[in-house]
Design a protein around this motif. Structure first.
Motif, mmCIF file in Angstrom:
data_model
loop_
_atom_site.group_PDB
_atom_site.id
_atom_site.type_symbol
_atom_site.label_atom_id
_atom_site.label_comp_id
_atom_site.label_asym_id
_atom_site.label_seq_id
_atom_site.Cartn_x
_atom_site.Cartn_y
_atom_site.Cartn_z
ATOM 1 N N SER A 191 -4.734 10.242 -2.332
ATOM 2 C CA SER A 191 -6.120 10.713 -2.478
ATOM 3 C C SER A 191 -7.050 9.704 -3.169
ATOM 4 C CB SER A 191 -6.194 12.076 -3.171
ATOM 5 O OG SER A 191 -5.934 11.971 -4.543
ATOM 6 N N THR A 192 -6.604 8.484 -3.403
ATOM 7 C CA THR A 192 -7.522 7.456 -3.895
ATOM 8 C C THR A 192 -8.239 6.837 -2.701
ATOM 9 O OG1 THR A 192 -5.827 5.744 -3.875
ATOM 10 C CG2 THR A 192 -6.146 6.929 -5.944
ATOM 11 N N LEU A 248 0.833 -1.209 0.000
ATOM 12 C CA LEU A 248 0.000 0.000 0.000
ATOM 13 C C LEU A 248 0.863 1.254 0.000
ATOM 14 C CD1 LEU A 248 -2.861 -0.836 2.548
ATOM 15 C CD2 LEU A 248 -2.959 -0.874 0.053
ATOM 16 N N ASN A 249 1.966 1.209 0.719
ATOM 17 C CA ASN A 249 2.888 2.350 0.748
ATOM 18 C C ASN A 249 3.488 2.589 -0.634
ATOM 19 O OD1 ASN A 249 2.464 2.889 3.470
ATOM 20 N ND2 ASN A 249 4.155 1.581 4.119
ATOM 21 N N LEU A 265 -16.398 -0.205 4.935
ATOM 22 C CA LEU A 265 -15.364 0.761 5.277
ATOM 23 C C LEU A 265 -14.849 1.440 4.023
ATOM 24 C CD1 LEU A 265 -13.205 -1.345 7.793
ATOM 25 C CD2 LEU A 265 -15.123 0.177 8.305
ATOM 26 N N LEU A 266 -14.396 2.666 4.196
ATOM 27 C CA LEU A 266 -13.740 3.390 3.120
ATOM 28 C C LEU A 266 -12.288 3.583 3.522
ATOM 29 C CD1 LEU A 266 -14.254 4.824 0.394
ATOM 30 C CD2 LEU A 266 -14.478 6.945 1.719
ATOM 31 N N LEU A 267 -11.387 2.975 2.753
ATOM 32 C CA LEU A 267 -9.957 3.143 2.975
ATOM 33 C C LEU A 267 -9.502 4.348 2.163
ATOM 34 C CD1 LEU A 267 -8.744 -0.571 2.691
ATOM 35 C CD2 LEU A 267 -9.562 0.653 4.713
ATOM 36 N N LEU A 282 -1.716 4.237 3.812
ATOM 37 C CA LEU A 282 -3.094 4.407 4.251
ATOM 38 C C LEU A 282 -3.157 5.657 5.119
ATOM 39 C CD1 LEU A 282 -5.918 3.072 4.300
ATOM 40 C CD2 LEU A 282 -5.155 1.762 6.282
ATOM 41 N N HIS A 283 -4.128 6.512 4.846
ATOM 42 C CA HIS A 283 -4.251 7.778 5.570
ATOM 43 C C HIS A 283 -5.365 7.744 6.613
ATOM 44 C CE1 HIS A 283 -4.366 12.033 6.385
ATOM 45 N NE2 HIS A 283 -5.616 12.088 5.986
#
Length: 134
Positions: free
Chosen positions: A115-116, A80-81, A108-110, A87-88
C-alpha cells in the motif's frame, strides 16, 4: 531480430492509442504518458526485455549489454518484491510534451502491494515515430 519485433509492438500500441483515444488520444502529452505507463506495466508483468527495449538509444548496443540491462531490471523487481511485496499497479498522473523539441515527461504513480506509493517522472523522447524513455 527480437528487438525490432518489440519496437514494432510498441509502435502498434502507440497507433492504437491514437486511433482509440478520440480527440484526447491525439494529444502528444497524453500519448507519451500512456506509452510510459505501458513500458512500466511491463515490469509488473515480468516483461523485462520489453521494458529495456522501450529506452531510446540512437545507436545499437551489444547483445551482452542488453542482457545485463534485462538482468538489472529483473534484480530491481526482485528488490521491489522484497521491500514492498511487489508492484501492484502503475497509474498515469499527468504528462507533458514539447513537440518542437520532441520530448516530454510522464508522471507515474507506482502503487506497491504493501500500500505504499511512489511518484516518478519518466523523461520521454519522440524518435522514429515512437515515444521512448530517455
Amino acid at each position: 531480430m527480437r528487438h525490432t519485433r518489440f519496437i514494432l509492438l510498441y509502435a502498434f500500441a502507440a497507433l492504437l492509442l491514437f486511433a482509440c483515444g478520440g480527440k484526447k488520444g491525439n494529444d502528444p502529452s497524453e500519448v507519451a504518458g500512456r506509452t510510459a505507463r505501458l513500458y512500466y506495466e511491463n515490469l509488473l508483468h515480468g516483461h523485462y526485455a520489453e521494458f529495456v527495449d522501450g529506452h531510446y538509444r540512437p545507436d545499437s548496443i551489444p547483445d551482452s549489454y542488453r542482457s545485463q540491462l534485462i538482468d538489472n531490471m529483473r534484480m530491481y523487481v526482485a528488490q521491489l518484491n522484497d521491500d514492498h511485496h511487489g508492484l501492484h499497479e502503475v497509474r498515469l498522473l499527468r504528462a507533458t510534451a514539447d513537440t518542437a523539441r520532441r520530448e516530454g515527461n510522464a508522471f507515474l504513480l507506482l502503487c506497491f502491494r504493501d500500500s505504499t506509493k511512489e511518484e516518478i517522472v519518466v523523461p520521454m523522447v519522440y524518435a522514429d515515430g515512437l515515444w521512448l524513455m530517455k
